[in-house]
Design a protein around this motif. Sequence first.
Motif, PDB file in Angstrom:
ATOM      1  N   ASP A   1      12.768   0.572   1.832  1.00  0.00           N
ATOM      2  CA  ASP A   1      13.906  -0.332   1.837  1.00  0.00           C
ATOM      3  C   ASP A   1      14.838   0.065   2.979  1.00  0.00           C
ATOM      4  O   ASP A   1      15.465   1.123   2.931  1.00  0.00           O
ATOM      5  N   PRO A   2      14.935  -0.749   4.004  1.00  0.00           N
ATOM      6  CA  PRO A   2      15.767  -0.398   5.168  1.00  0.00           C
ATOM      7  C   PRO A   2      17.231  -0.192   4.815  1.00  0.00           C
ATOM      8  O   PRO A   2      17.941   0.508   5.514  1.00  0.00           O
ATOM      9  N   ASP A   3      17.690  -0.790   3.726  1.00  0.00           N
ATOM     10  CA  ASP A   3      19.096  -0.655   3.342  1.00  0.00           C
ATOM     11  C   ASP A   3      19.416   0.718   2.777  1.00  0.00           C
ATOM     12  O   ASP A   3      20.576   1.100   2.695  1.00  0.00           O
ATOM     13  N   GLU A   4      18.401   1.486   2.383  1.00  0.00           N
ATOM     14  CA  GLU A   4      18.622   2.805   1.794  1.00  0.00           C
ATOM     15  C   GLU A   4      18.856   3.879   2.848  1.00  0.00           C
ATOM     16  O   GLU A   4      19.402   4.916   2.548  1.00  0.00           O
ATOM     17  N   ASP A   5      18.420   3.662   4.070  1.00  0.00           N
ATOM     18  CA  ASP A   5      18.561   4.695   5.119  1.00  0.00           C
ATOM     19  C   ASP A   5      19.847   4.560   5.864  1.00  0.00           C
ATOM     20  O   ASP A   5      20.472   3.686   6.105  1.00  0.00           O
TER      21      ASP A   5
ATOM     22  N   ARG B   1      11.957  -7.549   6.840  1.00  0.00           N
ATOM     23  CA  ARG B   1      12.560  -6.708   5.813  1.00  0.00           C
ATOM     24  C   ARG B   1      11.772  -6.802   4.504  1.00  0.00           C
ATOM     25  O   ARG B   1      11.493  -5.792   3.856  1.00  0.00           O
ATOM     26  N   ALA B   2      11.391  -8.006   4.122  1.00  0.00           N
ATOM     27  CA  ALA B   2      10.626  -8.200   2.883  1.00  0.00           C
ATOM     28  C   ALA B   2       9.278  -7.487   2.960  1.00  0.00           C
ATOM     29  O   ALA B   2       8.827  -6.900   1.969  1.00  0.00           O
ATOM     30  N   ARG B   3       8.640  -7.515   4.122  1.00  0.00           N
ATOM     31  CA  ARG B   3       7.351  -6.824   4.276  1.00  0.00           C
ATOM     32  C   ARG B   3       7.520  -5.315   4.148  1.00  0.00           C
ATOM     33  O   ARG B   3       6.709  -4.631   3.526  1.00  0.00           O
ATOM     34  N   LEU B   4       8.599  -4.796   4.752  1.00  0.00           N
ATOM     35  CA  LEU B   4       8.857  -3.355   4.648  1.00  0.00           C
ATOM     36  C   LEU B   4       9.115  -2.954   3.204  1.00  0.00           C
ATOM     37  O   LEU B   4       8.582  -1.940   2.733  1.00  0.00           O
TER      38      LEU B   4
ATOM     39  N   SER C   1       8.055  -4.464   0.556  1.00  0.00           N
ATOM     40  CA  SER C   1       6.814  -4.586  -0.212  1.00  0.00           C
ATOM     41  C   SER C   1       5.879  -3.397   0.003  1.00  0.00           C
ATOM     42  O   SER C   1       5.009  -3.134  -0.814  1.00  0.00           O
ATOM     43  N   HIS C   2       6.085  -2.665   1.101  1.00  0.00           N
ATOM     44  CA  HIS C   2       5.287  -1.472   1.363  1.00  0.00           C
ATOM     45  C   HIS C   2       6.032  -0.179   1.010  1.00  0.00           C
ATOM     46  O   HIS C   2       5.633   0.906   1.425  1.00  0.00           O
ATOM     47  N   GLY C   3       7.115  -0.309   0.270  1.00  0.00           N
ATOM     48  CA  GLY C   3       7.781   0.861  -0.258  1.00  0.00           C
ATOM     49  C   GLY C   3       8.942   1.423   0.530  1.00  0.00           C
ATOM     50  O   GLY C   3       9.455   2.484   0.209  1.00  0.00           O
TER      51      GLY C   3
END
Length: 58
Positions: A54-58, A45-48, A50-52
């Motif tokens: 955010d899994p929590d937004e979808d 999750r942190a890697r995602l 950091s690449h722009g």
Amino acid sequence: MSEENVGVTAGVFLRIHEAEATWLAVEALRTAANRVRRARVEALRARLVSHGWDPDED
């Protein structure tokens, strides 16, 4: 070490029935494995993020 041997060893050490000791040992291993999985998920999750993305937004 097999679950049976863990149960016998832990039962003697803890002075409880070997079936209960086996259950305690299996639960402790499961909890440790869950902590490792959660840590891996958080690292991904942190890697995602950091690449722009955010899994929590979808």
